[in-house]
Every structure is written in C-alpha cells, then in structure tokens.
Design an enzyme around this catalytic site. Structure first.
Site, PDB file in Angstrom:
ATOM      1  N   CYS A   1      11.644   3.524 -10.755  1.00 35.00           N
ATOM      2  CA  CYS A   1      12.416   3.340 -11.975  1.00 35.00           C
ATOM      3  C   CYS A   1      12.658   1.847 -12.208  1.00 35.00           C
ATOM      4  CB  CYS A   1      13.767   4.035 -11.977  1.00 35.00           C
ATOM      5  SG  CYS A   1      13.651   5.808 -11.813  1.00 35.00           S
TER       6      CYS A   1
ATOM      7  N   ARG B   1       6.869   0.353 -11.651  1.00 34.39           N
ATOM      8  CA  ARG B   1       7.938   1.046 -10.921  1.00 34.39           C
ATOM      9  C   ARG B   1       8.037   2.530 -11.264  1.00 34.39           C
ATOM     10  NH1 ARG B   1      11.301  -2.829  -8.730  1.00 34.39           N
ATOM     11  NH2 ARG B   1      12.865  -1.258  -8.313  1.00 34.39           N
TER      12      ARG B   1
ATOM     13  N   TRP C   1      10.672   7.105 -12.673  1.00 32.64           N
ATOM     14  CA  TRP C   1       9.855   7.800 -11.671  1.00 32.64           C
ATOM     15  C   TRP C   1      10.749   8.934 -11.201  1.00 32.64           C
ATOM     16  CZ3 TRP C   1       9.923   9.187  -6.471  1.00 32.64           C
ATOM     17  CH2 TRP C   1       8.679   9.545  -5.918  1.00 32.64           C
TER      18      TRP C   1
ATOM     19  N   ASN D   1      18.572   3.500 -11.435  1.00 34.75           N
ATOM     20  CA  ASN D   1      17.473   3.553 -10.481  1.00 34.75           C
ATOM     21  C   ASN D   1      18.090   3.883  -9.133  1.00 34.75           C
ATOM     22  OD1 ASN D   1      15.278   3.023  -8.778  1.00 34.75           O
ATOM     23  ND2 ASN D   1      15.696   0.830  -8.750  1.00 34.75           N
ATOM     24  N   GLY D   2      17.598   4.931  -8.480  1.00 35.49           N
ATOM     25  CA  GLY D   2      18.136   5.299  -7.171  1.00 35.49           C
ATOM     26  C   GLY D   2      18.423   6.788  -7.103  1.00 35.49           C
TER      27      GLY D   2
ATOM     28  N   GLU E   1      -7.468   2.167   5.329  1.00 31.58           N
ATOM     29  CA  GLU E   1      -7.097   1.503   4.079  1.00 31.58           C
ATOM     30  C   GLU E   1      -8.114   1.805   2.965  1.00 31.58           C
ATOM     31  OE1 GLU E   1      -4.607   0.304   2.823  1.00 31.58           O
ATOM     32  OE2 GLU E   1      -5.293  -0.959   1.188  1.00 31.58           O
TER      33      GLU E   1
ATOM     34  N   LYS F   1      -7.233   3.701  -0.507  1.00 27.53           N
ATOM     35  CA  LYS F   1      -7.526   3.148  -1.828  1.00 27.53           C
ATOM     36  C   LYS F   1      -8.229   4.196  -2.675  1.00 27.53           C
ATOM     37  CE  LYS F   1      -5.448   0.434  -2.131  1.00 27.53           C
ATOM     38  NZ  LYS F   1      -4.587  -0.086  -1.100  1.00 27.53           N
TER      39      LYS F   1
ATOM     40  N   GLU G   1      -5.812   7.128  -3.665  1.00 29.07           N
ATOM     41  CA  GLU G   1      -4.705   6.866  -4.590  1.00 29.07           C
ATOM     42  C   GLU G   1      -5.153   6.570  -6.011  1.00 29.07           C
ATOM     43  OE1 GLU G   1      -1.917   3.630  -3.805  1.00 29.07           O
ATOM     44  OE2 GLU G   1      -3.484   2.469  -2.876  1.00 29.07           O
TER      45      GLU G   1
ATOM     46  N   HIS H   1     -14.515  15.597  17.890  1.00 31.12           N
ATOM     47  CA  HIS H   1     -13.435  16.405  18.461  1.00 31.12           C
ATOM     48  C   HIS H   1     -12.783  17.296  17.402  1.00 31.12           C
ATOM     49  CE1 HIS H   1     -13.780  14.395  22.297  1.00 31.12           C
ATOM     50  NE2 HIS H   1     -13.832  13.245  21.645  1.00 31.12           N
TER      51      HIS H   1
ATOM     52  N   LYS I   1       4.859   1.462  -7.648  1.00 31.39           N
ATOM     53  CA  LYS I   1       4.545   0.375  -6.724  1.00 31.39           C
ATOM     54  C   LYS I   1       5.673   0.107  -5.721  1.00 31.39           C
ATOM     55  CE  LYS I   1       2.026  -3.812  -6.335  1.00 31.39           C
ATOM     56  NZ  LYS I   1       0.962  -3.201  -5.533  1.00 31.39           N
TER      57      LYS I   1
HETATM   58  C1  AGP Z   1      -0.754   0.759  -1.583  1.00 28.80           C
HETATM   59  O1  AGP Z   1      -1.919   0.768  -2.318  1.00 28.80           O
HETATM   60  C2  AGP Z   1       0.213   1.761  -1.948  1.00 28.80           C
HETATM   61  N1  AGP Z   1       0.460   1.812  -3.317  1.00 28.80           N
HETATM   62  C3  AGP Z   1       1.388   1.983  -1.024  1.00 28.80           C
HETATM   63  O2  AGP Z   1       0.882   2.655   0.082  1.00 28.80           O
HETATM   64  C4  AGP Z   1       2.200   0.767  -0.516  1.00 28.80           C
HETATM   65  O3  AGP Z   1       1.418  -0.001   0.323  1.00 28.80           O
HETATM   66  C5  AGP Z   1       3.444   1.280   0.215  1.00 28.80           C
HETATM   67  O4  AGP Z   1       4.254   1.977  -0.680  1.00 28.80           O
HETATM   68  C6  AGP Z   1       4.233   0.180   0.880  1.00 28.80           C
HETATM   69  O5  AGP Z   1       4.755  -0.718  -0.040  1.00 28.80           O
HETATM   70  P1  AGP Z   1       5.290  -2.128   0.395  1.00 28.80           P
HETATM   71  O6  AGP Z   1       4.179  -2.867   1.021  1.00 28.80           O
HETATM   72  O7  AGP Z   1       5.759  -2.746  -0.880  1.00 28.80           O
HETATM   73  O8  AGP Z   1       6.409  -1.900   1.374  1.00 28.80           O
END
Ligand code: AGP
Length: 615
Positions: free
Chosen positions: A2, A27, A77, A103-104, A487, A491, A494, A510, A610
């Site tokens: 948010c 956000r 959000w 927000n929260g 990673e 990517k 997501e 395994h 984000k």
């Molecule tokens: C990364 O592509 C993601 N959107 C997400 O996993 C992110 O890395 C995670 O939420 C951690 O965020 P931060 O690094 O701001 O703590």
C-alpha cells in the site's frame, strides 16, 4: 504494501497525488483512491485495479471539481477484504466527514469494530482500515481537534499502520501517524507532503522528515508540526534525499525491469567505487564498525533476508565461509522470527534487504538486536527503517529500483558480499594473497563482461521464444551457483507465472528426476574450471536420458555442450566463485523475455508488491 500520498499546497492537487501514487505503484495495485478537499466539499474517488483506472475516473468526473487545495491518495495491496471498490481506500466514518488512508494491518480491528458498531457506527467494508475512520471520528466528536483525535485513536490501535486523516471541518490540514510502517513528510515552499516513500515527493522537494513510530505529523500548506504519542513537540532533523527524479524514468526502455537489468554494469562500478580500486590494496570497508580484534575472533555469522535478498545471502554464506573460514547460517526472516535462535553478543547478524522495509526482516533484526548481536545491514535504502536499526550499514547504491522483480539490487548485494568476504579474509589473513588479488582483478573486470552479455542478447531471446510455452522448469546448479538457480527460477515464476524450481543438481536423482520428461526443461549452470562443472554435466546427461529438454548457461566453449544441450546461452568466462555475479544477468533476461513473449505485466506482476511491509 500500500502506498499513501498526502498533499496541501499551491500545485494541482490531483496531479501531485496522482504522480506520487504512480511512483509508489510498486507498493500495490489492487485498487486506488483519492479524497480531495475542494472548496468546502470532501470529494472521494475510488477505482478497482491499477492507477490508470483512477486516472480515467478523475478525467471523466473532472467537471465536478472546483479548486481542490489538499488531498490524500492511496494504492492498495489487499490484506483484509478482497480487492473491491467497497474495500478500496480512502475509508470514511459513518457521516462521511472524515477520511482515512492506511498502510499496514490493525490486529485488534475486530474488537474495535464491535465496540464501534455498538456505538452506532455503520460499517460498509471488510477492511481493518475502516475501523480507524470510525474510531478517529468517535474521538473527534469528544476532542473537537483532529490531532488529539488521531493521538487518542492510535493509543487504541495494535499492529502496524501509517495513516493519513482529513476532516471536512478542518480543510487543508492532514494528520499523519505511523507505527511499524513507513511514513515521511516532504517540506516545500507554500506546500507540504506526506508519503509512504521518497519517490512520491522527489519531483517536488528533497527536504524530508522521517517519522518514527508513534509520532504524529500535522501538515498544512505552510507548517509541519511533529509530536509524540503524549503530545510533546519533537524537533526532527530535516534530511536531504539522495535521489534524482530521473531515476524514476524508463529512459526509453519498454520496462523498468529491462532498464534496471541494463544498469547493472554501472551499479557494480558504483558499489566498487572507493572500496576496491587497486588489487594490491586491501578492500576499504570502513562501514563495518567492528574493531579488527573482534573481527579476527568472530566465529559465527547469521544472515537473514527474504526472496531475492535471501539468495544473495546464500552466495554470501558461501563466500564468507570460503574466504574467511567463519561459519555462516542463512535463514529466511519469516522463519527466524518464530523460533528460539542461538544468536548472542558474539554473533554478527547481517540483514539484507533491497527496500529496507521488509517486515519479516525488520522483526528478525529487532529480535537479534535484543540479544545484543552486532547488526550489519546491507540495503539499497540507507534512509529506511531497517537501516536505522544498523550498528554497521553497507548501502549498496543500486539507485531506485522500480520493477517489482529485483535485478540490479541483487547484483549490488552480491558485490557487497564479495567485498565483505574479502575484507574479513584480509583482516583474518585467512586466504592466499595471490588468490584474493585475482578475485579483486576479476571483480573490477566484471562490469565489462556483463556489458558483453547485454550487447548481444539474441541467444537468450531465441531460448525464451522456444521455451515460453513450457509450463514447468527446473534450474540446476551446484556450489556457489545454487543460489543463481534459485534466483533465476524465482525471476521466471514471479514475472511469467511459470512454475520454475531451483534445485541442487546432485539432488535431482533423489526425487525430482521422477518428474522429468519432454515437457519439463532443465536449465543447467556450468562454469568450467571449477569444482562442480563435471558433476553438473553428468546430472544434465541424466536429465537428457529422461527426455528432458536441456538448456545450458555456460562459459564453456566445449563443442560437446552444443551436442548435449538443446539450447546454449554462452557467457564470458569468470572463475566459478565469481560466476553468480554474471550468471544472474542472462537468467534475469531469460525470465524477462519469456514474460514479454507471454504478454505479462513485467514490472507489476499480479499479487506482488515490491515492499512487503506485513509479516
Ligand atoms: C524479488 O524479485 C522479489 N520481488 C522479492 O522476493 C524480494 O526480493 C523480497 O520481497 C525481499 O525484499 P527486500 O529485499 O526489499 O527485503
């Protein structure tokens, strides 16, 4: 999660709030809303989905507006209550004279709601936020003063909040308050701002006051007053924002993600700047505020992080253990906070976070701080809440990252870990000097090698085109590149919503090998000259024998690779230990192009935000 923007002043209020929300859209983007004080009227606009819908709504209803002089806006959000118009912010009290954006999460909202319903309040949404609107209105009826009403209300709230409140009776005055959620005040001339984050205000002012927990800001066009929970005035420092507005432009790229991927060579140069310039000189990491003798004796480090930052932490573990011989535990912050950890005053605890706002990591850091551990924060936001908890702070200097998928911040975190591991090794004298010199030399060369990848992405695009219709992927690697496999797979999932799993190559047989057939491509990371190359090659053979389509990400020039693998993405050679800093780039690009071919919303993938400011 948010985003909030509040504005009082001389400019076009709708425009300022709208642009502010646009720059905070990372956000959340489930719904958007705005409340405006307009010549004695309080006007509210809400739309479902992305901000563009709010823009259209405001455009259509433009004729209603006379001359708005203040307002508050929100992008959501969803936490409590589905994304719907009725749950969109701003929320109002029963009579509609008081508006709130939030927000929260208010943890005790159910009890408060019941009490307020008994008092006759008329609830319309499923949100926790609406409770705040009714609560503040109830307190306002007693106190007849908005600031006092907000203060008396937040004393009753449990949980996390950043709120902005306006009342029809007191035009052009916004009251903001926060606890465990970010909020700042932007100071202008004949105008002032409140926002969740700096991108909302950077176009107008660099002068900022960061609110602390339980502080209340009363903002008008020409005044800002900050008080604590008891009503005492707090004299706050005005800080200057380090960002430039240009950081928020795509600069001709189709998406922020592509722009940010392309920024990585310069980001790496930036991180190295002033810390590593001469391979014969020790790395300069004066940010680590622990004396040398204590560092020499250090025998345990814990690294806590989430998502992409957690993957950088896994590389960090490998490097610190390898170079400095210090035992490192890595844990997802969300797990760390729900068990008894063995942290103590002789443990160095490292928190890694792009945003510096991630709620789980902040809670984990606070938990470690209580045990008197030295807290080292590696973050892209030295102005964040997490940074404020640091005993030592390494800012990674990647610049504002807008795309929800982290890319350049990951590279910057990795480089910070290389520097930290070398720094520790140099203090402990734990590594062959020539070896470290070679690593330093390679680090300095890295940006040029990444530029080489970025200058010709045709093999990556071809691979993306060929594989974009597959529904499942496995990324395999061993050793230091295991985090690259995690990673790369993150990517892909997501931004394209394709099921992709990063897996240790040796573990394939395994269990996961049972899933392999021609519908499940296997991407293998193979760096020749290291200790894992032959083994990953054998694991790839095993996958091929089960009819899996194979993709190689490699610096090997061996022709046998071209025979075994269906597609080969070739990268310039670097030593295995350094390769995560280079393998991440083609993996980011592969995910990007696949998502692009599938027509996905690359910068704002569904269900994500984000900054994850809820646990
Ligand atoms: C990364 O592509 C993601 N959107 C997400 O996993 C992110 O890395 C995670 O939420 C951690 O965020 P931060 O690094 O701001 O703590």
């Amino acid at each position: 999660m948010c985003g909030i923007v509040g504005y009082v002043g001389k400019r076009d209020v709708v425009d300022v709030i709208f642009k502010g929300l646009t720059n905070l859209e990372y956000r959340g983007y489930d719904s958007a809303g705005m409340a405006l004080q307009d010549c004695g009227e309080l006007r509210i606009y809400k739309t479902l989905g992305k901000l563009i819908n709010l823009k259209n709504e405001l455009e259509e209803r433009k004729s209603e507006l006379k001359h708005p002089t203040s307002g508050i806006g929100h992008i959501r959000w969803a936490t409590h209550g589905s994304p719907s118009l009725v749950n969109a912010h701003p929320h109002t009290c029963s009579c509609g004279r008081l508006v709130v954006v939030h927000n929260g999460i208010i943890e005790n909202y159910k009890e408060l709601r019941e009490q307020l319903i008994k008092k006759g309040c008329n609830f319309r949404s499923q949100t926790d936020t609406e409770t705040i609107a009714h609560l503040v209105a109830d307190e306002y009826a007693k106190a007849k003063d908005l600031e006092t009403a907000v203060r008396n209300s937040i004393k009753q709230l449990q949980g996390a909040y950043a709120i902005c409140v306006m009342h029809k009776d007191v035009p052009n005055l916004i009251v903001g308050a926060r606890k465990h959620a970010p909020m700042l005040v932007g100071i202008g001339e004949d105008e002032n701002f409140i926002a969740s984050d700096t991108p909302a205000i950077i176009e107008y002012t660099k002068k900022t006051i960061y609110l602390e927990d339980n502080e209340i800001a009363v903002v008008t066009k020409d005044s800002v007053k900050i008080t604590d929970i008891n009503g005492n005035t707090v004299n706050k420092k005005i800080e200057m924002l380090p960002w430039e507005p240009v950081a928020l432009s795509k600069l001709g790229y189709k998406h922020f993600m592509l722009k940010e991927i392309n920024e990585q060579p310069d980001v790496i140069r930036n991180v190295l700047n002033g810390k590593l310039y001469d391979i014969d000189a020790p790395v300069n990491l004066s940010e680590v505020k622990i004396d040398k003798e204590t560092l020499k004796k250090l025998n345990k480090i814990q690294i806590i992080a989430c998502g992409t930052s957690l993957h950088a932490a896994i590389v960090g573990k490998y490097l610190i253990e390898d170079f400095a011989g210090i035992s490192v535990e890595v844990e997802a912050s969300s797990e760390y906070i729900y068990r008894k950890t063995t942290t103590d005053s002789s443990t160095l605890v490292i928190g890694v976070s792009q945003s510096g706002e991630t709620a789980d990591t902040i809670t984990a850091i606070k938990q470690a701080k209580e045990k008197n551990s030295h807290i080292l924060i590696i973050t892209n936001r030295p102005d964040s809440n997490m940074a404020r908890l640091a005993d030592s702070l390494i800012p990674v200097n990647a610049g504002i990252e807008v795309s929800v998928a982290a890319t350049k911040s990951y590279s910057a975190q990795l480089i910070s870990f290389y520097l930290l591991a070398i720094h520790l090794a140099e203090i402990k004298d734990s590594m062959d000097k020539e070896y470290l010199k070679n690593i330093k030399h390679e680090l300095i060369q890295l940006p040029t090698k990444i530029e080489e990848i970025l200058s010709n992405t045709s093999s990556i695009q071809e691979c993306a085109r060929k594989f974009s219709s597959y529904k499942n992927f496995i990324y395999i690697a061993r050793g230091v590149n295991l985090a690259s496999a995690y990673e790369g797979a993150l990517k892909l999932k997501e931004i394209s919503y394709i099921n992709a799993t990063g897996y240790p190559a040796g573990e394939l047989k395994h269990g996961p090998i049972a899933m392999l057939d021609e519908t499940m491509p296997v991407l293998a990371i193979l760096i020749p000259g290291g200790i894992t190359y032959e083994k990953v090659l054998s694991n790839s053979e095993e996958a091929k024998a089960r009819n899996a389509k194979l993709i190689a990400l490699t610096s090997s020039t061996d022709k046998a690779i071209d025979t075994l693998f269906d597609n080969v993405i070739r990268i310039p050679h670097v030593s295995e230990v350094l390769s995560p800093a280079i393998t991440c780039v083609p993996l980011q690009l592969l995910a990007y192009y696949i998502a692009e071919f599938l027509g996905k919303d690359v910068d704002q993938p569904r269900n994500l935000a984000k900054s994850v400011t809820v646990e």
